[in-house]
Design a protein around this motif. Structure first.
Motif, PDB file in Angstrom:
ATOM      1  N   ARG A  32       0.839  -1.206   0.000  1.00 24.56           N
ATOM      2  CA  ARG A  32       0.000   0.000   0.000  1.00 24.56           C
ATOM      3  C   ARG A  32       0.873   1.253   0.000  1.00 24.56           C
ATOM      4  O   ARG A  32       0.596   2.209  -0.719  1.00 24.56           O
ATOM      5  N   LYS A  36       1.047   4.054  -2.840  1.00 22.26           N
ATOM      6  CA  LYS A  36       0.809   5.447  -2.479  1.00 22.26           C
ATOM      7  C   LYS A  36       1.913   6.348  -3.053  1.00 22.26           C
ATOM      8  O   LYS A  36       1.623   7.401  -3.615  1.00 22.26           O
ATOM      9  N   ASP A  79      -9.701   9.168 -14.219  1.00 24.19           N
ATOM     10  CA  ASP A  79     -10.583   8.051 -13.847  1.00 24.19           C
ATOM     11  C   ASP A  79      -9.783   6.849 -13.359  1.00 24.19           C
ATOM     12  O   ASP A  79     -10.134   6.202 -12.369  1.00 24.19           O
ATOM     13  N   ALA A  82      -8.481   7.446  -9.888  1.00 28.29           N
ATOM     14  CA  ALA A  82      -9.544   7.275  -8.892  1.00 28.29           C
ATOM     15  C   ALA A  82      -9.791   5.790  -8.632  1.00 28.29           C
ATOM     16  O   ALA A  82      -9.976   5.368  -7.483  1.00 28.29           O
ATOM     17  N   GLU A  83      -9.760   4.990  -9.675  1.00 31.91           N
ATOM     18  CA  GLU A  83      -9.950   3.540  -9.532  1.00 31.91           C
ATOM     19  C   GLU A  83      -8.834   2.917  -8.685  1.00 31.91           C
ATOM     20  O   GLU A  83      -9.098   2.119  -7.779  1.00 31.91           O
ATOM     21  N   ARG A  85      -6.820   4.487  -6.521  1.00 35.60           N
ATOM     22  CA  ARG A  85      -6.934   4.972  -5.140  1.00 35.60           C
ATOM     23  C   ARG A  85      -7.998   4.168  -4.400  1.00 35.60           C
ATOM     24  O   ARG A  85      -7.791   3.778  -3.254  1.00 35.60           O
ATOM     25  N   GLY A  86      -9.126   3.935  -5.052  1.00 31.95           N
ATOM     26  CA  GLY A  86     -10.203   3.169  -4.430  1.00 31.95           C
ATOM     27  C   GLY A  86      -9.786   1.749  -4.111  1.00 31.95           C
ATOM     28  O   GLY A  86     -10.119   1.207  -3.043  1.00 31.95           O
ATOM     29  N   ARG A  87      -9.035   1.124  -4.998  1.00 30.20           N
ATOM     30  CA  ARG A  87      -8.590  -0.257  -4.789  1.00 30.20           C
ATOM     31  C   ARG A  87      -7.704  -0.377  -3.547  1.00 30.20           C
ATOM     32  O   ARG A  87      -7.736  -1.383  -2.840  1.00 30.20           O
ATOM     33  N   TYR A  88      -6.919   0.655  -3.275  1.00 31.63           N
ATOM     34  CA  TYR A  88      -5.995   0.614  -2.142  1.00 31.63           C
ATOM     35  C   TYR A  88      -6.473   1.456  -0.958  1.00 31.63           C
ATOM     36  O   TYR A  88      -5.716   1.676  -0.015  1.00 31.63           O
ATOM     37  N   GLY A  89      -7.708   1.922  -1.015  1.00 32.26           N
ATOM     38  CA  GLY A  89      -8.268   2.671   0.111  1.00 32.26           C
ATOM     39  C   GLY A  89      -7.605   4.007   0.352  1.00 32.26           C
ATOM     40  O   GLY A  89      -7.456   4.435   1.492  1.00 32.26           O
ATOM     41  N   ARG A  91      -7.384   8.206  -0.362  1.00 34.48           N
ATOM     42  CA  ARG A  91      -8.131   9.402  -0.744  1.00 34.48           C
ATOM     43  C   ARG A  91      -7.178  10.329  -1.498  1.00 34.48           C
ATOM     44  O   ARG A  91      -5.964  10.209  -1.347  1.00 34.48           O
ATOM     45  N   ASP A  94      -4.491  11.805   0.543  1.00 36.66           N
ATOM     46  CA  ASP A  94      -3.443  10.890   1.012  1.00 36.66           C
ATOM     47  C   ASP A  94      -2.207  10.954   0.120  1.00 36.66           C
ATOM     48  O   ASP A  94      -1.117  10.555   0.527  1.00 36.66           O
TER      49      ASP A  94
END
Length: 109
Positions: A32, A36, A79, A82-83, A85-89, A91, A94
């Protein structure tokens, strides 16, 4: 014990500062944290490309087809970001590294 002074870390704030300076190499967070970092770099480049595109739009350097292609590419990249970021939780905030006295890496939108 405080490594710099050789004494016990006195306050809670000092202990928290010491913890933030340490690198957490827990196996469950390495992936993660790496994602990031990579996404932060990609986001920085995406924002720079977006600003460059806007500048070129404003100066009229681009044809209508080029403007359309650049706009679509930037939307798709946003897009995809965003996908991921969502997969790894994660924001968007962050990905904004605190550079200390220099302030945040990415401009606040």
């Amino acid at each position: 014990m405080c490594p710099e002074t050789g004494t016990e870390a006195g306050t809670e704030a000092e202990r928290n500062t010491d913890r933030r300076k340490r690198v957490d190499l827990a196996p469950d967070t390495v992936e993660r944290d790496l994602v990031k970092l990579v996404l932060t770099i990609v986001e920085l480049l995406r924002q720079l490309m977006e600003r460059q595109a806007v500048r070129r739009f404003d100066t009229g350097e681009l044809t209508e087809d080029q403007e359309e292609r650049i706009g679509l590419t930037l939307m798709l990249l946003e897009d995809r970001m965003a996908e991921l970021r969502g997969r790894y939780g994660l924001r968007p905030e962050d990905l904004n590294l605190d550079l200390g006295p220099l302030g945040p890496l990415l401009p606040r939108e």
